[in-house]
Design a protein around this motif. Structure first.
Motif, PDB file in Angstrom:
ATOM      1  N   ARG A 195    -135.090  46.922  51.829  1.00  0.00           N
ATOM      2  CA  ARG A 195    -134.259  47.611  50.850  1.00  0.00           C
ATOM      3  C   ARG A 195    -135.073  48.216  49.698  1.00  0.00           C
ATOM      4  O   ARG A 195    -134.810  49.336  49.267  1.00  0.00           O
ATOM      5  N   CYS A 196    -136.028  47.446  49.188  1.00  0.00           N
ATOM      6  CA  CYS A 196    -136.803  47.931  48.037  1.00  0.00           C
ATOM      7  C   CYS A 196    -137.575  49.199  48.405  1.00  0.00           C
ATOM      8  O   CYS A 196    -137.635  50.152  47.630  1.00  0.00           O
ATOM      9  N   ALA A 199    -135.240  52.074  48.647  1.00  0.00           N
ATOM     10  CA  ALA A 199    -134.556  52.438  47.402  1.00  0.00           C
ATOM     11  C   ALA A 199    -135.494  53.059  46.361  1.00  0.00           C
ATOM     12  O   ALA A 199    -135.035  53.760  45.456  1.00  0.00           O
ATOM     13  N   VAL A 253    -132.114  45.995  43.913  1.00  0.00           N
ATOM     14  CA  VAL A 253    -131.586  46.029  45.279  1.00  0.00           C
ATOM     15  C   VAL A 253    -131.970  44.788  46.096  1.00  0.00           C
ATOM     16  O   VAL A 253    -131.503  44.619  47.216  1.00  0.00           O
TER      17      VAL A 253
END
Ligand code: B12
Ligand code: SF4
Ligand code: SF4
Length: 351
Positions: A195-196, A199, A253
């Motif tokens: 996710r990181c 994002a 996130v």
């Protein structure tokens, strides 16, 4: 009457006293690493030689090599006490100023004070020993040490993450001349998540060539808005979005921060989280000083903050900022002026 000699019982450093003193001093996380050659130092060297320190010259100059071993900072060091201090709060929040800077006091001061209180207690319990307190600024690989001390794993966002505390915490260390049993690192719990990486608005989290990830400091909004002085290149201005001081996206996130605990530290309660751009733009140098002198925001200085406010106003494309930007475009500071003029053009383009 003959007085019997009471034998002097040598005080041995014990984990229980450390744990109790750490908790009393306000540290949610604590652990011990050996003061020895740093196994992660080659990762750091590679990062620097690949140019990823960008404008942060203090990471790449002669001080870089000191990170190879904590004993370069204190020759008698045998153990490193590693501490984590939560800074998460309930807000009021905005993403313009990153979470670590919402409080009324700078974390360096708060942590130093607390570490000193902890050391004073340990001096009582263990007898005299040599020590050195470090918070952020010393040439130490803080995340590597904290990982070795069992405080967490290094996430793909490069932050130290703790289960269950998440990653909203600061690190501090005390090098001591006593030997305590060292902890061991916990397992990496990133799993298949990315996710990181997905994002990050600037793709600053990049493959390290060995299956892992690292942060390219030249691409990170946190570097641009906090560390980089003067006029920023136009692409950086556009990509900074609404960020005025730092960036938290790769932590926001992260699933491990979903239920992150909040701190009860008064100094970290949010007073500067939700400050509006217009309010920041209107500050006089004196007001800036009075309000931010003791906070992390002081690092950008007055002109740096106004430069970033101008950028964020431009990126908002909101005409309500026109007057503020016109005023900033008359600033004596080259960077504030350049960014405000650029931001005005952005508002015009929108119209
Ligand atoms: C320079 C710096 C920055 C730079 C570069 C960040 C970076 N990721 O390298 C910039 C300005 C971008 C930055 C931003 C931030 N920072 Co900063 N920063 C530092 C500083 C001063 C040095 C970090 C450094 O040496 N970087 C170089 C890289 C190579 O080192 P590293 O990321 O620490 O990686 C080491 C380990 O992770 C390990 N490692 C890396 N990958 C792997 C993989 C495996 C498998 C293993 C085993 C080990 C391992 O080896 C590396 C070398 O030791 C430290 C304080 C300190 N003295 O350490 C604070 C520090 C890392 N920052 C901190 C904070 C809070 C932030 C921000 C949240 C602030 C903000 N909101 O803007 C962001 C977070 C951005 C992010 N995702 O990292 C905290 C992090 C706390 C935590 N829970 O992790 C620290 C520890 C300060 C403190 N005392 O609390 N920061
Ligand atoms: S702090 Fe922001 S810009 Fe930097 S790596 Fe994380 S998400 Fe990307
Ligand atoms: S967002 Fe996912 S990959 Fe990134 S640090 Fe958190 S758990 Fe790891």
């Amino acid at each position: 009457m003959i007085r019997e000699e009471i034998p002097l019982i040598p005080k041995t450093p014990d984990r229980a006293s450390f744990a109790a003193a750490a908790q009393r001093a306000g540290f949610a996380l604590h652990g011990v690493a050996d003061a020895a050659v740093m196994a992660d130092y080659p990762i750091y060297q590679q990062w620097v030689s690949d140019g990823m320190a960008g404008p942060m010259g203090y990471l790449a100059d002669h001080r870089g090599a000191l990170r190879a071993d904590p004993r370069t900072l204190m020759a008698s060091a045998r153990s490193v006490l590693c501490l984590g201090r939560l800074y998460n709060t309930d807000g009021p929040a905005s993403s313009a100023v990153s979470r670590y800077a919402w409080g009324a006091e700078d974390y360096h001061d708060v942590l130093r004070r607390s570490l000193q209180a902890m050391v004073d207690e340990l001096l009582e319990a263990w007898g005299p020993f040599e020590y050195r307190i470090c918070v952020d600024t010393a040439p130490l690989l803080e995340r590597s040490l904290a990982r070795e001390a069992g405080l967490g794993w290094i996430g793909r966002n490069t932050c130290l993450i703790n289960q269950p505390a998440g990653s909203w915490f600061f690190l501090g260390e005390v090098l001591i001349s006593l030997k305590l049993t060292a902890d061991s690192p916990p397992p990496d719990r990133c799993g298949t998540c990315r996710r990181c990486i997905d994002a990050c608005p600037t793709q600053a989290l990049v493959p390290d060539g060995a299956g892992g990830w690292r942060l390219d400091g030249r691409l990170c909004i946190s570097t641009w808005t906090i560390e980089q002085r003067g006029v920023l290149p136009e692409e950086q201005r556009a990509e900074s979005g609404g960020h005025v001081f730092g960036c938290d996206i790769c932590q926001e996130v992260c699933p491990w921060n979903r239920r992150a605990p909040v701190t009860d530290e008064t100094a970290f309660q949010a007073v500067n989280g939700g400050t509006a751009l217009a309010e920041l733009a209107a500050l006089s140098p004196e007001e800036f000083r009075a309000r931010f002198r003791k906070t992390p925001l002081w690092r950008t200085k007055y002109a740096g903050l106004l430069r970033n406010v101008a950028t964020a106003m431009g990126n908002s494309r909101d005409p309500k900022y026109r007057e503020h930007l016109q005023r900033l475009s008359a600033s004596e500071d080259d960077a504030v002026r350049a960014h405000a003029e650029w931001a005005l053009l952005r508002l015009e383009a929108e119209r």
